[in-house]
Design a protein around this motif. Structure first.
Motif, PDB file in Angstrom:
ATOM      1  N   ASP A 212      48.105 123.878  12.013  1.00  0.00           N
ATOM      2  CA  ASP A 212      48.850 122.879  12.775  1.00  0.00           C
ATOM      3  C   ASP A 212      48.041 122.295  13.922  1.00  0.00           C
ATOM      4  O   ASP A 212      48.376 121.216  14.423  1.00  0.00           O
ATOM      5  CB  ASP A 212      50.145 123.486  13.324  1.00  0.00           C
TER       6      ASP A 212
ATOM      7  N   GLY B 278      55.565 110.990   7.857  1.00  0.00           N
ATOM      8  CA  GLY B 278      55.745 111.147   9.297  1.00  0.00           C
ATOM      9  C   GLY B 278      55.597 109.888  10.107  1.00  0.00           C
ATOM     10  O   GLY B 278      55.634 109.935  11.345  1.00  0.00           O
TER      11      GLY B 278
ATOM     12  N   ILE C 137      48.356 112.814  12.097  1.00  0.00           N
ATOM     13  CA  ILE C 137      49.320 113.784  11.586  1.00  0.00           C
ATOM     14  C   ILE C 137      48.676 115.155  11.420  1.00  0.00           C
ATOM     15  O   ILE C 137      47.491 115.275  11.112  1.00  0.00           O
ATOM     16  CB  ILE C 137      49.916 113.292  10.244  1.00  0.00           C
TER      17      ILE C 137
ATOM     18  N   CYS D  63      51.518 119.557   8.293  1.00  0.00           N
ATOM     19  CA  CYS D  63      52.552 118.691   7.741  1.00  0.00           C
ATOM     20  C   CYS D  63      52.189 118.246   6.321  1.00  0.00           C
ATOM     21  O   CYS D  63      52.982 118.379   5.384  1.00  0.00           O
ATOM     22  CB  CYS D  63      52.732 117.476   8.644  1.00  0.00           C
TER      23      CYS D  63
ATOM     24  N   THR E 174      51.886 121.203   3.773  1.00  0.00           N
ATOM     25  CA  THR E 174      53.205 121.750   3.431  1.00  0.00           C
ATOM     26  C   THR E 174      53.762 121.034   2.207  1.00  0.00           C
ATOM     27  O   THR E 174      54.257 121.661   1.263  1.00  0.00           O
ATOM     28  CB  THR E 174      54.182 121.599   4.607  1.00  0.00           C
TER      29      THR E 174
ATOM     30  N   GLU F 220      54.695 114.293  14.360  1.00  0.00           N
ATOM     31  CA  GLU F 220      54.138 115.563  13.887  1.00  0.00           C
ATOM     32  C   GLU F 220      52.611 115.573  14.029  1.00  0.00           C
ATOM     33  O   GLU F 220      51.875 115.712  13.064  1.00  0.00           O
ATOM     34  CB  GLU F 220      54.560 115.825  12.440  1.00  0.00           C
TER      35      GLU F 220
ATOM     36  N   ASP G  84      53.978 121.882  16.440  1.00  0.00           N
ATOM     37  CA  ASP G  84      54.877 122.753  15.676  1.00  0.00           C
ATOM     38  C   ASP G  84      55.348 123.935  16.529  1.00  0.00           C
ATOM     39  O   ASP G  84      56.467 124.436  16.351  1.00  0.00           O
ATOM     40  CB  ASP G  84      54.178 123.258  14.415  1.00  0.00           C
TER      41      ASP G  84
ATOM     42  N   ILE H 201      59.012 119.682   6.601  1.00  0.00           N
ATOM     43  CA  ILE H 201      58.681 118.683   7.607  1.00  0.00           C
ATOM     44  C   ILE H 201      59.952 118.054   8.167  1.00  0.00           C
ATOM     45  O   ILE H 201      61.053 118.308   7.687  1.00  0.00           O
ATOM     46  CB  ILE H 201      57.761 117.593   7.015  1.00  0.00           C
ATOM     47  N   ASP H 202      59.802 117.221   9.169  1.00  0.00           N
ATOM     48  CA  ASP H 202      60.917 116.489   9.760  1.00  0.00           C
ATOM     49  C   ASP H 202      61.369 115.428   8.757  1.00  0.00           C
ATOM     50  O   ASP H 202      60.713 114.403   8.583  1.00  0.00           O
ATOM     51  CB  ASP H 202      60.460 115.842  11.067  1.00  0.00           C
TER      52      ASP H 202
END
Length: 414
Positions: free
Chosen positions: A63, A93, A100, A104, A107, A347, A352, A377-378
C-alpha cells in the motif's frame, strides 16, 4: 469470463480466462505483453493462486507504493500503463497509476486471478431505484424498520459512560433545520461515504479517539457522469451490424467498457446492459460516460469541473463520434450531467492504514461504508462487504448491548 475448449465441452475459468484475454488484446504490443507477464508473474498474485489469504497479506504490504512504481520496478512497461492500466485505474479509483496504490490495483487482479466469477461484469437490469434501492427499502419495511426520508441526521447525541471511560450514544437528532426530532436505538450504524462521515462524527471524538481522527486524512476525489441518448445504436464495431443499427434492432457492445482514447475512460450503453428501464422503443443507445479525472482529462487535459453542462456534452459527444464510426451520423436526442465534488476516497499510497474498522471504541456505535476496513477497494462491492462485516460486529456485541440497555432501564427506574 470463461472461454470454451474441446468444442465447447469444457469452460475454462480462472486464472486461464484472464491470461487468454490478456494475450489476445490488441491494446498492447508483443513486447509490452512480455513485460506485463514479467511484472505480474513476480507479483503476490502467483502466491494467491495457491494461498489466497497469504497472497492478500502480501498485497496489503504494497500500500505504500504506487502501482506505477511497483509495476515498472518489476519489469513492466510505461506503454502498458498508458494503454491498459491507466484506464482501469481511472475506472477503479478515478486516479491514474502514478497516484493509485499498488494494493488497490493488485487487490482487483488477485480476485480476477483466483475467482472465475469475479471477472464477470454484472449490471443491474434497470435503474438502481427499481433494482437495488427499491428491494432494500421493501426488505427493511417488512422487518419492521422505518426509513426517514428528507430528514437528514443533524447531530449524534452522546453522554460520558464512566464505567467504560468513553462516550455512549444516546440518540440521533434528525429532521430539517426548522424542525428536528430525536430517534433512539440499541445500536447505531453510520453507513456513510467519507464526506458524510467527516460531517457527522463529533469533533470531540476525532480529537480524543484515533480511529475517528484518521478519517479526516481520507480525501474524496471528484467525478463527472454524463448520459447521452442517441437516435440509433452507436457502439457497434462490426460493419454488417452497423447497418442494422440504422433500424430498430439493438446492436452494440453489451458490457462495461474501457478506453485509453477518451476522457471518459469507463462507459457503457445502458440501453444494452440494463434494458428493462433504459431501452426505449424508437430510440437508440444511452451512453453513460464517467469522466476521470475531471480536473484534467486523461486525453485532452481539459478541466471539466468549471465547464457549463452544454460544453461538456458537446465535447463528450465529439469523443463518442471519434471512437465509434457508427455514431458519426447519429442524432443526440438528450443528455444529463452529474458532478460530484467528492466521491470515492483517494486510494493513493499510504492511506489504507487510516481506514477505520467497523467496530469503534464506542460500544453502541458502528461504521459501515466502502471506505472502512475490508479486503476490497472503495466501491459498491466494497460497501456491500463492509455492511456484512458491520452486521457481524453488531451481532458480536448484541449481548453487551442488551446488558447495557437493562442497566439503563434500571437506572431510569431508580
Amino acid at each position: 469470463f470463461r472461454f470454451p475448449l474441446f468444442d465447447g465441452k469444457v469452460n475454462v475459468g480462472a486464472p486461464f480466462h484472464g491470461l487468454k484475454a490478456f494475450f489476445t488484446t490488441p491494446q498492447l504490443s508483443a513486447k509490452d505483453k512480455l513485460a506485463n507477464s514479467l511484472a505480474l508473474g513476480t507479483s503476490p498474485i502467483v502466491r494467491a493462486l495457491f494461498d489466497p489469504e497469504g497472497g492478500m497479506e502480501d498485497v496489503k504490504k504494497l500500500d505504500n507504493v504506487s502501482f506505477s512504481e511497483w509495476f515498472l520496478s518489476h519489469g513492466g512497461s510505461r506503454e502498458s500503463i498508458n494503454r491498459m492500466w491507466d484506464p482501469i485505474a481511472y475506472a477503479l479509483g478515478f486516479i491514474d497509476c502514478d497516484d493509485i496504490s499498488a494494493r488497490c490495483m493488485l487487490t482487483i487482479f488477485q480476485f480476477f486471478a483466483t475467482k472465475t466469477d469475479a471477472s464477470s461484469i454484472r449490471m443491474l437490469a434497470g435503474s438502481p431505484e427499481n433494482y437495488l434501492l427499491g428491494p432494500i427499502v421493501e426488505y427493511v419495511k417488512q422487518k419492521g424498520g422505518k426509513i426517514h426520508l428528507r430528514e437528514g441526521c443533524k447531530e449524534v447525541l452522546y453522554e460520558d459512560d464512566p464505567s467504560l471511560g468513553v462516550p455512549r450514544v444516546t440518540g440521533l437528532r434528525i429532521g430539517k433545520l426548522s424542525e428536528t426530532k430525536v430517534v433512539t436505538a440499541d445500536a447505531y450504524v453510520a453507513a456513510l461515504d467519507v464526506p458524510g462521515a467527516k460531517r457527522l462524527i463529533p469533533t470531540e471524538w476525532k480529537q480524543t479517539m484515533r480511529l475517528f481522527g484518521d478519517i479526516d486524512k481520507l480525501v474524496g476525489v471528484p467525478v463527472i457522469t454524463v448520459q447521452l441518448r442517441y437516435d440509433t445504436w452507436v457502439t457497434e464495431l462490426n460493419e454488417e451490424n452497423q447497418k442494422k443499427a440504422k433500424g430498430v434492432e439493438a446492436v452494440g457492445l453489451d458490457n462495461l467498457l474501457y478506453s485509453a482514447d477518451a476522457d471518459f475512460s469507463c462507459f457503457a450503453d445502458l440501453a444494452l446492459t440494463s434494458p428493462w428501464d433504459y431501452y426505449k422503443e424508437g430510440e437508440g443507445s444511452l451512453l453513460q460516460c464517467v469522466i476521470t479525472p475531471p480536473e484534467k482529462g486523461a486525453v485532452t487535459g481539459n478541466d471539466y469541473l468549471p465547464m457549463d453542462k452544454d460544453k461538456i456534452v458537446k465535447l463528450m459527444d465529439q469523443q463518442v463520434r471519434k471512437l465509434f464510426p457508427s455514431a458519426r451520423n447519429a442524432e443526440l436526442l438528450w443528455s444529463s450531467i452529474v458532478k460530484i465534488g467528492q466521491s470515492l476516497y483517494r486510494e493513493e499510497p499510504g492511506l489504507d492504514a487510516f481506514r477505520p474498522d467497523q467496530k469503534t471504541p464506542i460500544s453502541n456505535f458502528f461504521l459501515a461504508g466502502s471506505y472502512t476496513k475490508q479486503d476490497y477497494i472503495d466501491s459498491m462491492e466494497g460497501a456491500t462487504l463492509s455492511g456484512r462485516l458491520c452486521a457481524a460486529r453488531v451481532v458480536e456485541a448484541s449481548a453487551s448491548l442488551s446488558a447495557n440497555k437493562r442497566e439503563q432501564e434500571i437506572t431510569m427506574k431508580t
